[in-house]
Design a protein around this motif. Structure first.
Motif, PDB file in Angstrom:
ATOM      1  N   ALA A   1      -2.720   0.310   0.590  1.00 33.98           N
ATOM      2  CA  ALA A   1      -2.596   0.238  -0.864  1.00 33.98           C
ATOM      3  C   ALA A   1      -3.743  -0.564  -1.468  1.00 33.98           C
TER       4      ALA A   1
ATOM      5  N   LEU B   1      -7.072   1.415  -1.354  1.00 32.96           N
ATOM      6  CA  LEU B   1      -7.071   2.467  -2.373  1.00 32.96           C
ATOM      7  C   LEU B   1      -7.324   1.880  -3.756  1.00 32.96           C
TER       8      LEU B   1
ATOM      9  N   GLU C   1      -2.117   0.604 -13.112  1.00 34.98           N
ATOM     10  CA  GLU C   1      -2.522   1.879 -12.519  1.00 34.98           C
ATOM     11  C   GLU C   1      -2.459   3.004 -13.558  1.00 34.98           C
TER      12      GLU C   1
ATOM     13  N   THR D   1      -5.075   9.637  -5.709  1.00 28.53           N
ATOM     14  CA  THR D   1      -5.283   8.399  -4.940  1.00 28.53           C
ATOM     15  C   THR D   1      -4.131   7.431  -5.154  1.00 28.53           C
TER      16      THR D   1
ATOM     17  N   HIS E   1      -1.226   5.750  -2.806  1.00 26.60           N
ATOM     18  CA  HIS E   1      -1.014   4.301  -2.862  1.00 26.60           C
ATOM     19  C   HIS E   1       0.448   3.954  -3.146  1.00 26.60           C
TER      20      HIS E   1
ATOM     21  N   GLU F   1       3.277   1.178  -1.125  1.00 32.23           N
ATOM     22  CA  GLU F   1       3.788   0.149  -2.023  1.00 32.23           C
ATOM     23  C   GLU F   1       5.310   0.259  -2.149  1.00 32.23           C
TER      24      GLU F   1
ATOM     25  N   THR G   1      -5.241  -6.902  -5.780  1.00 32.97           N
ATOM     26  CA  THR G   1      -5.575  -6.644  -4.381  1.00 32.97           C
ATOM     27  C   THR G   1      -5.942  -7.924  -3.644  1.00 32.97           C
TER      28      THR G   1
END
Length: 246
Positions: free
Chosen positions: A46, A49, A119, A140, A144, A148, A210
């Motif tokens: 995740a 990405l 996102e 994508t 992800h 998650e 991230t």
């Protein structure tokens, strides 16, 4: 092409991305809860990405407007940190549900909902750059959403929730991803000068989440070497696909 068709594409692909979160419950439904190392790799996937998505937006969305993009990135960082502080989720450890308070499950859901909001902005901004890039971005983030959601399902079921309920909730927390993708795309369509600001915002938010949330958890779960490999491979695939799309 009518003006409704691009908006319909945003709605369709962002919705499909949100629905893939239901696949995160598959390991639990099969009676095989993921091992700690697998969850770490899922987090790394995740995270990789998300870094790939951030890089692509940085490359394609700024269009030379470095000052606007840079300021938008700072706003994204501040907003993520501010929402964590305001909601009390900044120090939430999804790896250790034992001994946590009664509101632990609610905070875990809130964390994923906040992720989905960033996102959604990223999908909307990518769709505004070009439809192929937006579809690649949505695909994508659909991938992800699976790892998650797998982590979220593990947390919720460890607190006594049924797998079917946790699966529904893992999709529900992504509803705002669809909403913000549509709103972002619409606003940029009305005011194109917003694109570098919005792209910068998404980049800042995704990078923060991230580096501060996903990767530190991953290192504890599966070790640094394997996490680095998974993260870099995932990031490379996204950049490659985005390059083909543009």
């Amino acid at each position: 092409m009518t003006t409704l068709e691009p908006l319909a594409a945003v709605l369709l692909f962002s919705s499909l991305a949100a629905l893939t979160a239901a696949l995160g419950a598959v390991p639990l439904a099969l009676g095989a809860p993921p091992a700690r190392r697998v969850i770490g790799w899922a987090n790394a996937l995740a995270g990789g990405l998300m870094i790939g998505v951030a890089y692509t937006l940085l490359h394609e969305g700024l269009d030379g407007a470095l000052a606007a993009g840079g300021f938008g990135t700072l706003v994204g960082l501040v907003c993520v940190r501010g929402t964590h502080t305001a909601t009390g989720t900044g120090e939430l450890d999804l790896e250790r549900p034992e001994g946590a308070g009664s509101d632990y499950s609610y905070k875990a859901l809130l964390v994923d909902s906040l992720h989905a909001a960033d996102e959604g902005v990223a999908i909307g901004a990518a769709m505004a750059v070009s439809l192929p890039l937006g579809i690649t971005m949505a695909a994508t983030l659909a991938v992800h959403n699976v790892p998650e959601a797998m982590v979220l399902n593990s947390v919720l079921t460890s607190r006594g929730m049924k797998a079917s309920q946790s699966s529904l909730l893992s999709v529900a927390v992504n509803v705002n991803q669809v909403l913000l993708a549509v709103v972002t795309f619409t606003l940029i369509g009305l005011w194109p000068w917003l694109l570098p600001w919005v792209a910068g915002f998404a980049v800042g938010a995704l990078i923060y989440r991230t580096l501060v949330e996903l990767l530190p958890e991953s290192y504890r779960q599966a070790g640094q070497t394997s996490i680095a490999v998974v993260t870099l491979l995932a990031m490379g695939v996204v950049v490659l696909l985005a390059g083909v799309a543009t």
